[in-house]
Each structure stands twice: as structure tokens, then as C-alpha cells.
Motif scaffolding. Structure first.
Motif, PDB file in Angstrom:
ATOM      1  N   ILE A  24       0.846  -1.207   0.000  1.00  8.78           N
ATOM      2  CA  ILE A  24       0.000   0.000   0.000  1.00  8.78           C
ATOM      3  C   ILE A  24       0.878   1.253   0.000  1.00  8.78           C
ATOM      4  O   ILE A  24       0.671   2.177  -0.795  1.00  8.78           O
ATOM      5  N   LEU A  25       1.881   1.266   0.868  1.00 12.79           N
ATOM      6  CA  LEU A  25       2.750   2.459   0.935  1.00 12.79           C
ATOM      7  C   LEU A  25       3.547   2.616  -0.357  1.00 12.79           C
ATOM      8  O   LEU A  25       3.758   3.738  -0.832  1.00 12.79           O
ATOM      9  N   ARG A  27       2.578   1.856  -3.281  1.00 15.67           N
ATOM     10  CA  ARG A  27       1.628   2.389  -4.261  1.00 15.67           C
ATOM     11  C   ARG A  27       1.412   3.896  -4.038  1.00 15.67           C
ATOM     12  O   ARG A  27       1.403   4.677  -4.974  1.00 15.67           O
ATOM     13  N   ILE A  28       1.250   4.285  -2.786  1.00 14.33           N
ATOM     14  CA  ILE A  28       1.006   5.700  -2.472  1.00 14.33           C
ATOM     15  C   ILE A  28       2.259   6.534  -2.744  1.00 14.33           C
ATOM     16  O   ILE A  28       2.195   7.606  -3.364  1.00 14.33           O
ATOM     17  N   GLU A  29       3.404   6.020  -2.293  1.00 11.36           N
ATOM     18  CA  GLU A  29       4.637   6.812  -2.380  1.00 11.36           C
ATOM     19  C   GLU A  29       5.116   7.022  -3.810  1.00 11.36           C
ATOM     20  O   GLU A  29       5.913   7.918  -4.066  1.00 11.36           O
ATOM     21  N   LYS A  30       4.623   6.211  -4.727  1.00 10.36           N
ATOM     22  CA  LYS A  30       4.993   6.409  -6.152  1.00 10.36           C
ATOM     23  C   LYS A  30       4.587   7.799  -6.630  1.00 10.36           C
ATOM     24  O   LYS A  30       5.168   8.360  -7.536  1.00 10.36           O
ATOM     25  N   ARG A  31       3.553   8.336  -5.982  1.00  9.58           N
ATOM     26  CA  ARG A  31       3.068   9.668  -6.376  1.00  9.58           C
ATOM     27  C   ARG A  31       3.917  10.782  -5.764  1.00  9.58           C
ATOM     28  O   ARG A  31       3.704  11.949  -6.046  1.00  9.58           O
TER      29      ARG A  31
END
Ligand code: SF4
Ligand code: ZN
Length: 272
Positions: A24-25, A27-31
Motif C-alpha cells: 500500500i505504501l 503504491r502511495i509513495e509512487k506519487r
């Protein structure tokens, strides 16, 4: 909880919660291109159990391209958990989880700090947190309830700020997430888990949750309502450096050094 330029160390045991959190992190941190993610696994030295978990943690990190750091009790404290427990059995001391929890917490903080991380993310979920809250009550230590919260910001250089992104997420949902996303995780339980009081509390809470859905979240919210009052009571407690290892603690010795010294384990990296 997190800022766009954080270097986040995720504690990954290989179980469903921590592996899901890593995904999850990631996926989020890719942004957030300035954010960095690394995974830390602690090898407590639990024969026939931890080896597979570490392999799974490593596979997931490789799949996501996340740097993976592993530290062991052996290298940090000079003994594996199995061996510490053998000692404790003959001394009749604490339960395996009591040693494991204290030593792992310290290992994670030290490694997060040494890897230059300014946040340590752990996968504690709603079930874990409600169990911890009740454990503190059962142990007669209500003041520790003040520290059961999703964000523990630290002003001290030695203590890395801790965040728990799954704080109010039921365990069953992290399991569902892992299955839906086809994430591989360890399904075998730790051989010591049945000896812990936490396990008994887990069984009771799960039974109550079936009969009274939503009960775990209600317990969590109830404790949250009294948290600020508890915090006021413990205000002014100063942290100082442990006389043996130099990590932060409220007394002269940290809990980890105290429990190791109690068992006669004196050989550790920190103790020289
Ligand atoms: Fe450690 Fe207890 Fe968890 Fe096993 S169940 S890994 S001994 S805390
Ligand atoms: Zn210490």
C-alpha cells in the motif's frame, strides 16, 4: 502521518499485515518522488518459523523494488530469541512474546535510525491496538494507554517517529486485501504465540466481535476519548539515555537491557 519527503522504514515481518502495508505504501509513495521507502525485517531467531517469513518479506521487496534490510537478535543482542527463551524457562521469567516485543521494538528503532529513516511505519491494525489497550489494563498499567496511538512523534534524534497507517483497519480487511491483490504472506503462526496473554485476549475479542459486530472499533474509540486525560497525567516524564546501551528510556536502564541482564545475557553489540 507521512510527508512528501519522508524516508520511511516499513517494518516487514512477512505476515499479511506488514506485507500488505508495504504494498500500500509503495503504491502511495509512487506519487511522491521525493519520498523514499525501505523495508526492515527483524530476524528474532525463531527456528522453523522466521526463515520462511524472511524469505517472503524479501520476495515482496524484490517484486516492488524496495531496499530490504534484515537485522537479527543474534547480531544485536548476542543471542537468538529461541536461546533467550531457553534461559527464561529455567529462570521462570516472562513469556516469549514479552521478550520478543521489547527487543524487536528496539531493533526496529535502531535500524530505522541507522538507515537514515525519519519515519518508522508498523502494520499494527485495529485488532492489535485493541488487544494492546486491554493488555495494559489487565497488566495494571493504564498509563501506557496514553502511548497507544497512530502517530508517535519524537523530538529526540535517537527515537524515530512511529506511524501506524492501519491503526483503525480490522485485521480481516488486511487479510482480504492481501488475498485480492495476490500478495504472498506467511500463514504459519509463530510457535510461541499460544503462550501469550495477548492470544487469550485476541480469542475473547474475536468471539465478542462475532456476537457484537463493530465492538473492537468501539473499544478503540472509547480509549481514544480518554487518551488526552491520561497524557496530562504523565506529562513531564523525561526520557534519558540507558546506562548500558544509550537508547532512550524513562529509567536508568531500558526495558530491553533490563530483561537481558535479568537473564544473564550480557554479551550484546551495544554493551560491547
Ligand atoms: Fe515474537 Fe510472540 Fe510474535 Fe512470536 S508471537 S514473533 S514470540 S511477539
Ligand atoms: Zn539499554
Amino acid at each position: 502521518m507521512l510527508r512528501p519527503n519522508d524516508r520511511i522504514a516499513v517494518a516487514v515481518s512477512g505476515g499479511k499485515d506488514s506485507v500488505s502495508l508495504l504494498h500500500i505504501l509503495h503504491r502511495i509513495e509512487k506519487r511522491f518522488p521525493r519520498a523514499q521507502l525501505i523495508a526492515i525485517s527483524v530476524d528474532e531467531g525463531i527456528r522453523g518459523y522466521r526463515e520462511e517469513a524472511l524469505k517472503i518479506a524479501h520476495e515482496n521487496c524484490r517484486r516492488l523494488g524496495v531496499e530490504h534490510v534484515t537485522v537479527s537478535f543474534d547480531e544485536l543482542y548476542g543471542e537468538s530469541l529461541d536461546s533467550i527463551i531457553r534461559r527464561s524457562r529455567s529462570h521462570g521469567k516472562l513469556t516469549p512474546c514479552a521478550y520478543c516485543g521489547v527487543l524487536r521494538r528496539k531493533a526496529l528503532n535502531t535500524t530505522a535510525r541507522e538507515t537514515g529513516s525519519n519515519k518508522l511505519a508498523t502494520a499494527h491494525n485495529l485488532d492489535d491496538e485493541v488487544q494492546t489497550m486491554l493488555l495494559n489494563v489487565v497488566h495494571g498499567d493504564p498509563w501506557r494507554l496514553a502511548r497507544v496511538e497512530p502517530v508517535l512523534t519524537s523530538e529526540h534524534l535517537k527515537l524515530v517517529s512511529r506511524v501506524k497507517p492501519l491503526f483503525s483497519v480490522p485485521e480481516v480487511e488486511t487479510a482480504l486485501y492481501a488475498y485480492l491483490m495476490e500478495i504472498r504472506f506467511q500463514t504459519v503462526p509463530c510457535p510461541y504465540v499460544s503462550e501469550s496473554l495477548r492470544n487469550d485476549i485476541r480469542t475473547v475479542l474475536n468471539g465478542l466481535e462475532v456476537k457484537h459486530p463493530g465492538m473492537k472499533l468501539t473499544v478503540l474509540r472509547s480509549f481514544e476519548r480518554i487518551r488526552s486525560a491520561l497524557k496530562e497525567k504523565i506529562e513531564g516524564v523525561q526520557l534519558r539515555e540507558c546506562e548500558v546501551c544509550g537508547e532512550l528510556t524513562v529509567g536508568s536502564l531500558c526495558r530491553s537491557c533490563l530483561s537481558l541482564m535479568d537473564l544473564g545475557v550480557v554479551k550484546s553489540k551495544q554493551q560491547g
